[in-house]
Scaffold this active site. Structure first.
Site, short mmCIF file in Angstrom:
data_model
loop_
_atom_site.label_atom_id
_atom_site.label_comp_id
_atom_site.label_asym_id
_atom_site.label_seq_id
_atom_site.Cartn_x
_atom_site.Cartn_y
_atom_site.Cartn_z
N ASP A 153 5.63 2.43 7.37
CA ASP A 153 4.29 1.95 7.00
C ASP A 153 3.61 2.97 6.09
O ASP A 153 3.00 3.90 6.58
CB ASP A 153 3.47 1.74 8.29
CG ASP A 153 2.14 1.07 8.03
OD1 ASP A 153 1.90 0.64 6.89
OD2 ASP A 153 1.34 0.99 8.98
N HIS A 195 0.83 -1.21 0.00
CA HIS A 195 0.00 0.00 0.00
C HIS A 195 0.86 1.25 0.00
O HIS A 195 1.97 1.27 0.51
CB HIS A 195 -1.02 -0.02 1.13
CG HIS A 195 -0.49 0.18 2.52
ND1 HIS A 195 -0.32 1.42 3.09
CD2 HIS A 195 -0.12 -0.71 3.48
CE1 HIS A 195 0.12 1.28 4.33
NE2 HIS A 195 0.26 0.00 4.59
N GLU A 226 -5.27 1.58 2.03
CA GLU A 226 -5.16 0.36 2.83
C GLU A 226 -5.45 0.67 4.28
O GLU A 226 -6.10 -0.09 5.00
CB GLU A 226 -3.76 -0.25 2.68
CG GLU A 226 -3.59 -1.62 3.33
CD GLU A 226 -3.08 -1.58 4.77
OE1 GLU A 226 -2.94 -2.64 5.37
OE2 GLU A 226 -2.82 -0.48 5.29
ZN LIG Z 1 0.67 -0.80 6.47
#
Ligand SMILES: [Zn+2]
Length: 698
Positions: free
Chosen positions: A354, A344, A391
Site C-alpha cells: 500500500d 497513490h 492519499e
Molecule cells: Zn492505499
C-alpha cells in the site's frame, strides 16, 4: 488506503452471461486490429521490472510531506520520461500537521510508559535501516489528556448505543477501540461525539494477528508490536480548502472551521493494548465484544487509567507540499478525450503493498503502452498515467487535482482506472461502475493468471464457486477509500479497479516492506505484472474504441436491483411513498440502453463518419454525468454522484442510491419522496442522452 473487505460482504449480485459475438464498440476491422494490439500489450509488463520498481519505491518509508516523497516523485517522472511519455508534476500546498511526539502511559495501576515503536525485525533490512514513521493517526489533534479507560469494541455507532444501555459513558474518559468494521475516522468522530477526551485504536489479534495466522516474519499476519497508522479525517481532500483546489494562493479556512478531530487519537499494537485492557473491570461484555487476546475483556470504566500526549507542528509548520505526477500519451484521433489510470504514491511506511504495488502497476502499464507507441501504434484517445500524493491522509492529492481540473475532466474524461493495494496474494477481485464491469470481465478473460490455471477470469470464477454457469463472479461497488472518489463521487466519471488479495497483517505498518512482499505477498512479482497487463489492455480497449464501450444495460439492471431494495424498505416501513416512478425510469433506461447497443452493433458493421462517431461518443460521456447533481448529497455536498457513495456512518461500506437511502435511514418520508422523484428525473435525463446517441446512428 483501501481496505478490501471480505467478498461475502459485497452487495453485488451476479448477472446473467450474455452471448457476445462482437467486441462492443468496435467495427469488425477495428476489432481485429485491437485484438492484436491487446495481445501484444499484455506481453509487455514484466515481473523483473515490477520487482525493480518495487525495490526502489519501497526502499524507505515515504509519508506525504516528507523529502522521501520527492524521491518517489522523481523516480516515477524520470522512468516515464525515459519511456517517451510527456510528464507533468502538479504541486499543492495542503494543511497536514505532522507529529513531533506521540506517547502513551498507563498511569494506574503500576505506572509505565508504553513503548509504541514497531521495532526492527532482523531479516527485514528496511526495518533496520530507516527510521519508522511515528506511530500516530493523521489529523488526530495535539493534546495531553488522561482518564479512566473504557473499551468500546469497534467504536461503531451501535457500540455506543450498547454502552448506553449498560450505563457506561466515555465522557471525560479515554476510549479504546479495536480496528475493523468501519473507517477509523468514524471511530474518532463517534468517540469525540460521546465526550471521550482521547481515543486509542488498536489492532486486535482477532482482526489481522495471530488468530488469523502466523505473524510476521514467520507468517504474513500482524506481530504483537505491529501498528496500523492511518488518517482519522472523514471528508476527502485538504481540510483547509473544502471543495476547491489547494493552489498557492487559495483562501484557507481556519482550523476552527475544519472538519478534523478535536481529540488526540493514537494507534496501538495489541501487545501494548493488552497492558490497558487486561486490568479493566466493571461490566462484563456482550459476547461478540470479546477479542483475540488471552483474557476476558471488560468495558471498564477503569480502574486502569491512561495518559495520551501528542505534539505536532500545527502551530509552526502545518502546510506541506505534495506532488501529483502525470505521464501522458497523446491520442492519435481523439486527443481531447482522456482515459486515466492512477494510484497513490504515498505510504505510512515502506508501503510495498500500500501502495507501491499500485504505483508499479501504473508504471508497467505506462511502459507497455509507451513501447507500443514508440513502435508506431499510438492509442486513439489520450492516455494519462497518474500517481497521487497524500492519499493516505484523506485522498488529498487526487481530490485537489480533480477540484483543480474539474472542467476539463467533466468534459473529456472517458474513464478512470484505480490501482490501490493490488498485489498481496493470489485472489482476484474487481469492481467499479457497472458500466465498465463487462469490459473488466472481458479483459480478465484475455490475461493469463500467474497460477497457470487459465485466465485471470477462469481462476476468479473457479474461486467464486458459482451456483450456475449463467452467473458471473461478484464485483465491488465504488464506495469510498481510494482515489477514484474524486472522479466518481465528485464528477460522475465511470471508474474501475482491480487487484489481487491474500492474508495480510502489515497494513499501514513498518513491515509493509519489500521483504514482506517477496516472502508472502507476491514473491515473483507476477501479480504486479498481471495487474499491469489488465490495466494496459483496459486502457487500450477504452482508448481505441470506435464507440465508447460502456454497458448501460448492465448498469440499468444493477440499478433495478437497488431500486427493488428501496421498494421493500419502503413497504417494510408502511410509508405512503411510492418507488414505482424510479423503477419505471430505470426500466426506460434499460430499454434505451438495449436499443442503443443493438443500433451500435448494427451501425458498426457499416461505415460511420468520424463526425458522427465524435457526436455519439460525446453523448455517451454525458450518460453517467446525468446521475450526479451539482448540489450533492444533503449530508455531503462534495458527493454529487447519486448511484454510490461511502456510507457516512461507516466510511468503508458502500451506500447505493445514497440520496434516497440516506433519507430512508433518517426516517424522512417526504424527503424520501422528494429524492425518489429527483433521482427518477435524472435517470430520465440519462435515458434521453442514450436515445440521442441512438438517433445519431440512424
Ligand atoms: Zn492505499
Amino acid at each position: 488506503m483501501i481496505r478490501r473487505l471480505v467478498l461475502a460482504a459485497a452487495l453485488t449480485l451476479a448477472v446473467p452471461l450474455r452471448a457476445q459475438s462482437v467486441t462492443p464498440g468496435y467495427s469488425p476491422q477495428s476489432a481485429t486490429i485491437e485484438r492484436a494490439t491487446e495481445a501484444d500489450v499484455i506481453t509487455r509488463p514484466s515481473p523483473a521490472q515490477a520487482s525493480a520498481h518495487s525495490r526502489f519505491l519501497s526502499l524507505q518509508p515515504h509519508m506525504a510531506g516528507t523529502p522521501a516523497q520527492a524521491r518517489t516523485r522523481d523516480y516515477v517522472v524520470s522512468q516515464m520520461k525515459s519511456w517517451g511519455l510527456e510528464t507533468e508534476v502538479r504541486a499543492y500546498k495542503v494543511w497536514m500537521p505532522h507529529p513531533l511526539s506521540a506517547r502513551v502511559w498507563r498511569i494506574s495501576p503500576d505506572p509505565i510508559e508504553l513503548n509504541l515503536q514497531e521495532g526492527p525485525i532482523a531479516e527485514d533490512t528496511t526495518s533496520l535501516t530507516f527510521p519508522q514513521v511515528m506511530p500516530f493517526n493523521g489529523y488526530g489533534a495535539a493534546g495531553d489528556v488522561r482518564g479512566e479507560v473504557v473499551y468500546v469494541n469497534y467504536g461503531l455507532i451501535e457500540d455506543y448505543t450498547q454502552l448506553d444501555s449498560m450505563g457506561v459513558s466515555v465522557k471525560g474518559k479515554i476510549a479504546i477501540a479495536r480496528y475493523g468494521r468501519s473507517y477509523r475516522g468514524i471511530k474518532a468522530r463517534e468517540a469525540e461525539k460521546h465526550g471521550a477526551v482521547g481515543l486509542i485504536i488498536y489492532s486486535d489479534p482477532a482482526d489481522d494477528g495471530y488468530v488469523r495466522g502466523d505473524v510476521y516474519p514467520a507468517g504474513p499476519m500482524r506481530p504483537s508490536h505491529g501498528i496500523q497508522r492511518g488518517s482519522v479525517m472523514n471528508p476527502n481532500g485538504d481540510p483547509s480548502t473544502p471543495g476547491y483546489p489547494s493552489t498557492e494562493n487559495a483562501k484557507r479556512i481556519p482550523l476552527s472551521e475544519m472538519e478534523v478531530p478535536r481529540i488526540p487519537v493514537l494507534p496501538m499494537s495489541y501487545g501494548n493494548a493488552a497492558e490497558l485492557l487486561r486490568g479493566l473491570s466493571g461490566n462484563s461484555i456482550p459476547q461478540p465484544w470479546q477479542g483475540g487476546l488471552g483474557f476476558r475483556y471488560h468495558v471498564g470504566p477503569g480502574p486502569v487509567q491512561a495518559r495520551i500526549a501528542v505534539t505536532t507542528d500545527v502551530n509552526t509548520n502545518p502546510y506541506k507540499e505534495i506532488w501529483d505526477t502525470f505521464g501522458i500519451i497523446r491520442g492519435s484521433e481523439y486527443p481531447d478525450e482522456i482515459v486515466i489510470m492512477g494510484g497513490h504514491r504515498d505510504a505510512w511506511g515502506p508501503g510495498a503493498a500500500d501502495n507501491v504495488s499500485g504505483t508499479v502497476s501504473v508504471l508497467e502499464a505506462a511502459r507497455a503502452i509507451a513501447d507500443q507507441a514508440k513502435a508506431g501504434k499510438r492509442p486513439k484517445r489520450t492516455i494519462v498515467f497518474a500517481t497521487w500524493d497524500a492519499e493516505e491522509w484523506g485522498l488529498i492529492g487526487s481530490t485537489e487535482y480533480v477540484e483543480d481540473d474539474s472542467l476539463r475532466l467533466k468534459r473529456s474524461a472517458v474513464g478512470y482506472l484505480n490501482q490501490d493495494d493490488i498485489a498481496q496474494g493470489p485472489n482476484f477481485s474487481g469492481g467499479g461502475s457497472p458500466s465498465l464491469r463487462a469490459l473488466l470481465r472481458d479483459i480478465a478473460k484475455k490475461v493469463p493468471d500467474p497460477s497457470h490455471q487459465g485466465s485471470v477470469y477462469d481462476v476468479w470464477r473457479k474461486r467464486a464457486n458459482l451456483a450456475a454457469d449463467s452467473l458471473e463472479p461478484q464485483m465491488g461497488d465504488p464506495g469510498g477509500g481510494s482515489d477514484f472518489a474524486g472522479f466518481y463521487n465528485h464528477l460522475g466519471i465511470p471508474i474501475a479497479d482491480w487487484g489481487f488479495g491474500g492474508p495480510q497483517g502489515v497494513y499501514h505498518s513498518a513491515y509493509d516492506s519489500y521483504h514482506w512482499m517477496s516472502k508472502f505477498g507476491d514473491p515473483n512479482f507476477e501479480y504486479h505484472a498481471t495487474a499491469a497487463r489488465i490495466g494496459a489492455a483496459m486502457l487500450l480497449r477504452i482508448a481505441n474504441a470506435d464507440i465508447l464501450p460502456y454497458d448501460y444495460v448492465e448498469f440499468a439492471r444493477t440499478m433495478r436491483r437497488f431500486a427493488s431494495r428501496v421498494d421493500s424498505a419502503i413497504v417494510d416501513k408502511h410509508w405512503k411513498v411510492s418507488g414505482t416512478g424510479l423503477t419505471a425510469a430505470i426500466a426506460r433506461m434499460e430499454d434505451a440502453a438495449a436499443s442503443f447497443n443493438a443500433a451500435r452493433d448494427h451501425a458498426l458493421t457499416a461505415q460511420l463518419s468520424k463526425e458522427t462517431l465524435r457526436q455519439i461518443n460525446s453523448a455517451l460521456l454525458e450518460v453517467e454525468r446525468q446521475l450526479t447533481r451539482p448540489q450533492g448529497l444533503v449530508t455531503r455536498p462534495w458527493f454529487r454522484n447519486l448511484i454510490y457513495a461511502s456510507d457516512e456512518n461507516n466510511g468503508y461500506a458502500t451506500m447505493v442510491l445514497p440520496s434516497v437511502n440516506e433519507a430512508i435511514r433518517l426516517g424522512d418520508q417526504s424527503g424520501v419522496q422528494r429524492e425518489l422523484t429527483d433521482l427518477a428525473s435524472r435517470f430520465d435525463a440519462a435515458t434521453r442522452v442514450l436515445q440521442r446517441a441512438t438517433a445519431l446512428m440512424k
